[in-house]
Design an enzyme around this catalytic site. Sequence first.
Site, PDB file in Angstrom:
ATOM      1  N   SER A   9       0.812  -1.222   0.000  1.00  0.00           N
ATOM      2  CA  SER A   9       0.000   0.000   0.000  1.00  0.00           C
ATOM      3  C   SER A   9       0.842   1.268   0.000  1.00  0.00           C
ATOM      4  CB  SER A   9      -0.930   0.009   1.227  1.00  0.00           C
ATOM      5  OG  SER A   9      -1.867  -1.048   1.154  1.00  0.00           O
TER       6      SER A   9
ATOM      7  N   ALA B 212      -6.468   0.349 -14.133  1.00  0.00           N
ATOM      8  CA  ALA B 212      -6.777  -1.047 -13.845  1.00  0.00           C
ATOM      9  C   ALA B 212      -7.944  -1.165 -12.870  1.00  0.00           C
ATOM     10  CB  ALA B 212      -5.543  -1.745 -13.279  1.00  0.00           C
TER      11      ALA B 212
ATOM     12  N   ARG C  77     -34.159 -26.678  -6.841  1.00  0.00           N
ATOM     13  CA  ARG C  77     -33.927 -27.376  -5.569  1.00  0.00           C
ATOM     14  C   ARG C  77     -35.214 -27.377  -4.749  1.00  0.00           C
ATOM     15  NH1 ARG C  77     -30.775 -31.010  -2.652  1.00  0.00           N
ATOM     16  NH2 ARG C  77     -30.567 -30.341  -0.483  1.00  0.00           N
TER      17      ARG C  77
ATOM     18  N   GLU D 139      -4.743  -3.742  -6.314  1.00  0.00           N
ATOM     19  CA  GLU D 139      -5.076  -2.411  -6.838  1.00  0.00           C
ATOM     20  C   GLU D 139      -5.707  -1.533  -5.755  1.00  0.00           C
ATOM     21  OE1 GLU D 139      -3.556  -2.770  -9.234  1.00  0.00           O
ATOM     22  OE2 GLU D 139      -4.217  -4.244 -10.679  1.00  0.00           O
TER      23      GLU D 139
ATOM     24  N   PHE E 148      -3.368   9.487   5.731  1.00  0.00           N
ATOM     25  CA  PHE E 148      -2.425   8.456   5.331  1.00  0.00           C
ATOM     26  C   PHE E 148      -1.188   8.451   6.226  1.00  0.00           C
ATOM     27  CE2 PHE E 148      -4.896   8.723   1.454  1.00  0.00           C
ATOM     28  CZ  PHE E 148      -4.938   7.422   1.035  1.00  0.00           C
TER      29      PHE E 148
END
Length: 398
Positions: free
Chosen positions: A152, A256, A282, A377, A397
Amino acid sequence: MSARSRTPLPPFDPADPLGIDDLLEPEDLAIRETVRSWAADRVLPHIADWYEKGELPGIRDLARELGSIGALGMSLEGYGCAGASSVQYGLACLELEAADSGIRSLVSVQGSLAMYAIHRFGSEEQKQRWLPGMAAGEIIGCFGLTEPDHGSDPASMRTFAKKDGTDWVLTGRKMWITNGSVAGVAVVWAHTDDGIRGFVVPTETPGFSAPEIKHKWSLRASVTSELVLDEVRLPADAVLPEVTGLKGPLSCLSHARYGIVWGAMGAARSSFEAAVEYSRTREQFGRPIGGFQLTQAKLADMAVELHKGILLAHHLGRRLDAGRLRPEQVSFGKLNNVREAIDICRTSRTILGANGISLEYPVMRHATNLESVLTYEGTVEMHQLVLGKALTGLDAFR
């Protein structure tokens, strides 16, 4: 009474309850059908065995076939790429992941990471050398950013490239690299004295090796490797000339992640469809379990989240095509859609009961694959912090 009010309503389509297909053009639908048919023919008959054995046999043949239908580097322009819209690329990702996350990962790493990096940041010589072969599936690519101790926080990577005369010498290790051991070219990110740079590394270069990672319980039908760079010597023109710093690899990852927003809904759709069909056939207590209120409640809730997720993916795709998609919005989509896809798989498993753990059905395979998709990602926590910063203006962060 207006003419509009006299127009009969279209029938309700259980496969498209919101009528999202009305937003698609004929070309969009044709591309979706091409990819869906390819996956039904080449992947679905074999995927349970591949998954159980932990292998993806014939990956080079699969890559060439994916190239032949235009699925590699699909939304890129020129150099043999299809030049498709972002929505069309997203639809392809959904269909590929409805077959298996490992197949979508092969295409995503090839096109949205390795090819995208070269296409956006490479020299014209690099583009001409690599992209046509990659678009055709003749050359498989991989993308080296994550390291054994740095996932990360890629800014703390230890891989380093130093100048030696006009050459570059790369030393370091990358981890959890899709396509690594079958790749003909690797895009590797490394610290230099001038900041983080990307390098186009032919995998036959002395000092480069890519041992395959075994003993995975997720993405088993996918090639995952470590990259070892032991004083890999490259010429001066191996560096990607158009970017310095983390914005290079992070922009590739954002591209991505966009594909994942769609792809996760493919895994969810496959599991949901299996649950619906199972509930119809079922029988317990003298009738199909789909006729019980609790089962219908589960199916209704799953349908709501599945098609909300597809609608979100479509919205983000239109924004990307208009040049208006922000990274925070991609985080929004990845966080929501993967999380909801996992929940859909788990709820589908409860409808299938004990049969839900069998590879005769796709549900448990999708559920275990999505545990990897949840992490790669960008983990849940990182996307929560991206959104938290966007919402508050405060950086949590560090």
